[in-house]
Design an enzyme around this catalytic site. Structure first.
Site, PDB file in Angstrom:
ATOM      1  N   SER A   1       0.842  -1.193   0.000  1.00  0.00           N
ATOM      2  CA  SER A   1       0.000   0.000   0.000  1.00  0.00           C
ATOM      3  C   SER A   1       0.884   1.253   0.000  1.00  0.00           C
ATOM      4  CB  SER A   1      -0.959  -0.039   1.190  1.00  0.00           C
ATOM      5  OG  SER A   1      -1.977   0.916   1.057  1.00  0.00           O
TER       6      SER A   1
ATOM      7  N   ASP B   1      -9.396  -4.598  -5.760  1.00  0.00           N
ATOM      8  CA  ASP B   1      -9.014  -3.657  -4.702  1.00  0.00           C
ATOM      9  C   ASP B   1      -9.858  -2.392  -4.826  1.00  0.00           C
ATOM     10  OD1 ASP B   1      -7.721  -1.946  -2.904  1.00  0.00           O
ATOM     11  OD2 ASP B   1      -5.729  -2.706  -3.402  1.00  0.00           O
TER      12      ASP B   1
ATOM     13  N   HIS C   1      -7.759  -5.296  -1.246  1.00  0.00           N
ATOM     14  CA  HIS C   1      -6.503  -4.686  -0.823  1.00  0.00           C
ATOM     15  C   HIS C   1      -5.669  -5.620   0.057  1.00  0.00           C
ATOM     16  CE1 HIS C   1      -3.879  -1.268  -0.546  1.00  0.00           C
ATOM     17  NE2 HIS C   1      -3.979  -1.173   0.764  1.00  0.00           N
TER      18      HIS C   1
END
Length: 733
Positions: A594, A669, A701
């Site tokens: 991320s 995601d 995610h």
């Protein structure tokens, strides 16, 4: 013959003993949950202050129970509810008490909407009558009992409903709810993700008013994701997602009177037009509602008190910051309607006491350390309970302090991470403790003296199990980088020899206010790092500028320049570590997920003379692709700050790629869209740069489900071996 047999048996025992102490972690073991710690599920302190409840599930019989325990003896007093005694349901996996504890909401089915939100099937169990009532035949959201336990409000298909539990009558409060247009009382995607709440409605103390926020998403752009599934044709998931600089939901505040059935919009005299309502909460007075209003830049936060009887409103607290203000759930109203508030306005997060008119009475805590959790206030003894970093930024302890700021007392005595769950009357607290060397321990403390009453649960069985594995110490230290002492942990091979050289593998996240270097027990990744260490790597993690718990200046230095100063710190730290005799400076890698993937991508590009390889999982590759609330909090809008967005975007630096790059994303995601990876891939292709990448179909995610995590970590481990481990055997000989 007998002597020979004895010798063979003895040798076998010795060999087995040695072997058992040298077991290596495997990815299958790590991701099968074999090293998961035991905890206390759904702990709730009962109002009498003497008892607490816990959810217990018998997996063999699939029976769920809410069991009541005595704080002092820790013995089970009784079973309040058992699914075995309820014909209507097979089992439940969560529960919520009404405020007066006369009823319990039982969650029997659930399906996710987004990361925090769910649709579910719920039943209400009346403790006195043992009667069970199904809330709705539909899958609903956020069912919430009124304080007097006579009604329940919930969301369904973007509208709000109230059910009278005595008559069974259901009233629909709103009628304009429509998917991807209007939402009543439930947050939209970006509020849920970035302001961390789903239920945007609240009952008042007298159970006759409901305040809620309405979201008008009409002008918010839609984002769509293909869902491939297993059918012949894929489907599309379409939802409203406001990207940086684009239109947000238009929010408004509304009030429903349960008795008169009147629905009213409440307006206050705001000083800015484009705003957020990140919190609403009724005060101790049944007709006084508190509401947070925040400007779009999120550097102004106003606390309004609204008299819903007189329909008047006033600002009682206004905060401003040069960077941004964090929204919390710490606002606490006392019996005289004065209130407790937390703020970073003196440079560190601390507790403040204000009068009901917003006059500062006392800054309760102060010092060059952070209050990291506010637990509550005991009016009887005029005492606040909180958690802080006073014992070091990587540690957490539980403290008490008088409302006047005197008589501060440390209530926990072990160095590591301590977290408290207090009894309703604050007589006791259950402390969860862990450190890098001790898995979670649950202990009952006396809140007044800080003395241990009794040990409840530990994870000694896990600790014993781990004794048979090769484990290296996680070494905590600091490293001086760019004028700051940065927190760092290091894991070296168990047979580390300073006369040899090792490849260095760095992990970081680096997002604003985050912390990865903390004195707490292992997560799954820690076992992976142990596995890599025993395979010959030195693994390091460094929290650079922009991360949390070292003061506002350290955290907010990255304002308007996400990815600049954090990256400088990772590159400089890698250079320093590379100069150590036992680290091979030609074999330094970095990875992250991320925000960490954004950082590792930039590190390989802008630090191409330092890093040989990088892995980026679900990375942001341009902040122009990410949502309004998170991105603009730190960067303002792309229209106002184009250079801040573009100069630190990996997409704009692909021409600098020299090392080995692995890019990974889930196509489902909804948070960091796969668009980020697709645009990065296209930029790399057009720059004629070779790289590796992997897409996980329909994974969100977190990239998990079935065999997914094992496959993902096999992919990354293999990449590490091929790019950093090419000289591993040679350097170890």
């Amino acid at each position: 013959m007998k002597i020979k047999q004895v010798l063979v048996a003895f040798c076998f025992l010795i060999t087995t003993s040695v072997f058992c102490q040298e077991k290596q972690f495997t990815l299958q073991e790590i991701w099968s949950g074999q090293f998961r710690t035991e905890g206390m599920q759904a702990l709730h302190s009962m109002d009498n202050g003497n008892h607490y409840s816990v959810l217990n599930v018998d997996r063999q019989t699939r029976t769920s129970t809410i069991d009541i325990y005595d704080y002092k003896t820790l013995k089970k007093i009784n079973t309040l509810v058992s699914s075995a005694d309820i014909a209507e349901i097979q089992g439940f996996f969560n529960y919520t008490f009404s405020e007066d504890e006369s009823k319990v909401i039982l969650t029997t089915k659930s399906q996710p909407v987004f990361r925090h939100s769910t649709l579910g099937e719920y039943y209400i169990y009346d403790i006195a009558s043992k009667k069970v009532t199904k809330v709705s035949d539909d899958l609903i959201q956020e069912p919430t009992l009124s304080p007097d336990g006579t009604k329940i409000a919930y969301g369904f298909e973007n509208n709000l409903y109230v059910k009278d539990l005595k008559s069974g009558k259901v009233e629909q409060i709103t009628t304009d709810g429509e998917k991807n247009k209007i939402i009543n009382g439930i947050t939209d995607w970006v509020y849920e993700e970035e302001f961390a709440f789903v239920r945007a409605f609240d009952w008042n103390a007298e159970s006759n008013q409901i305040a809620f926020v309405r979201f008008d998403e009409t002008k918010v752009s839609e984002f769509s994701m293909d869902v491939y599934g297993s059918d012949l044709y894929q489907t599309q998931h379409v939802f409203k997602y406001p990207k940086a600089g684009e239109a947000n939901s238009k929010v408004s505040l509304h009030l429903y009177n349960v008795n008169s059935k009147n629905l009213t919009e409440i307006e206050v005299g705001r000083t800015y037009e484009d705003f957020y309502i990140p919190r609403l909460k009724w005060s101790k007075e049944a007709d006084v509602l508190s509401v947070h209003y925040m400007n779009r830049h999120q550097n102004e936060l106003d606390l309004w008190l609204i008299d819903t009887k007189a329909m008047t409103s006033k600002i009682v607290l206004a905060e401003k910051d040069n960077a941004y203000i964090d929204v919390t759930d710490n606002l606490t109203f006392l019996e005289d309607n004065s209130f407790i508030w937390t703020s970073e306005k003196d440079g560190f997060n601390h507790i403040y006491h204000y009068s009901k008119n917003g006059q500062l009475i006392k800054q309760v805590t102060d010092g060059n350390w952070e209050v990291t959790n506010y637990y509550g206030f005991n009016e009887k003894i005029n005492t606040i309970f909180y958690q802080s970093t006073e014992n070091g930024s990587i540690n957490r302890d539980v403290y008490s302090i008088k409302l006047n700021g005197k008589n501060k007392k440390r209530l926990t005595n072990k160095t590591g991470t301590n977290s408290a769950a207090f009894s309703a009357d604050f007589t006791y607290f259950i402390n969860t403790f862990s450190s890098a060397t001790t898995p979670q321990e649950y202990t009952l403390y006396n809140s007044k003296s800080g003395e241990i009453v009794k040990e409840i649960k530990d994870n000694k069985a896990l600790a014993k199990k781990l004794e048979s594995y090769v484990i290296s110490e996680k070494e905590f230290s600091t490293i001086s980088v760019n004028g700051n002492d940065l927190n760092m942990w290091t894991i070296k091979p168990k047979d580390f020899d300073s006369s040899k050289t090792y490849p260095l593998f760095m992990y970081q996240y680096s997002g604003p206010g985050s912390q990865q270097v903390a004195n707490r027990w292992n997560g799954a990744n820690d076992y992976w790092y142990q596995m890599l260490a025993q395979q010959g790597y030195i693994v390091v993690c460094i929290d650079g500028r922009g991360t949390g718990f070292k003061g506002a200046d350290f955290k907010k230095v990255t304002q308007n320049e996400l990815g600049k100063y954090e990256l400088e710190d990772q590159i400089e730290a890698a250079k320093q570590l590379g100069k150590l005799d036992y680290i091979d400076e030609t074999r330094i890698g970095i990875w992250g997920w991320s925000y960490g993937g954004f950082m590792s991508s930039n590190a390989l590009l802008k630090g191409n003379d330092v890093f040989k390889m990088a892995i980026a999982v679900a990375p942001v590759t341009s902040w122009r692709f990410y949502d309004t609330i998170y991105t603009e909090r730190y960067m303002t809008t792309p229209q106002e700050n184009p250079s801040g967005y573009d100069e630190n975007s990996p997409i704009n630096h692909v021409d600098k790629l020299k090392g080995d790059y692995l890019l990974i994303h889930g196509t489902g995601d909804d948070n960091v869209h796969v668009q980020n990876t697709m645009r990065m891939v296209e930029a790399l292709i057009q720059a004629d740069k070779q790289f590796e990448w992997m897409l996980y179909p329909d994974k969100n995610h977190g990239i998990y489900g079935g065999n997914t995590r094992v496959h993902l970590y096999k992919k990354m481990t293999d990449f590490i071996h091929r790019t950093l481990g090419d000289k591993l055997q040679m350097s170890q000989n």
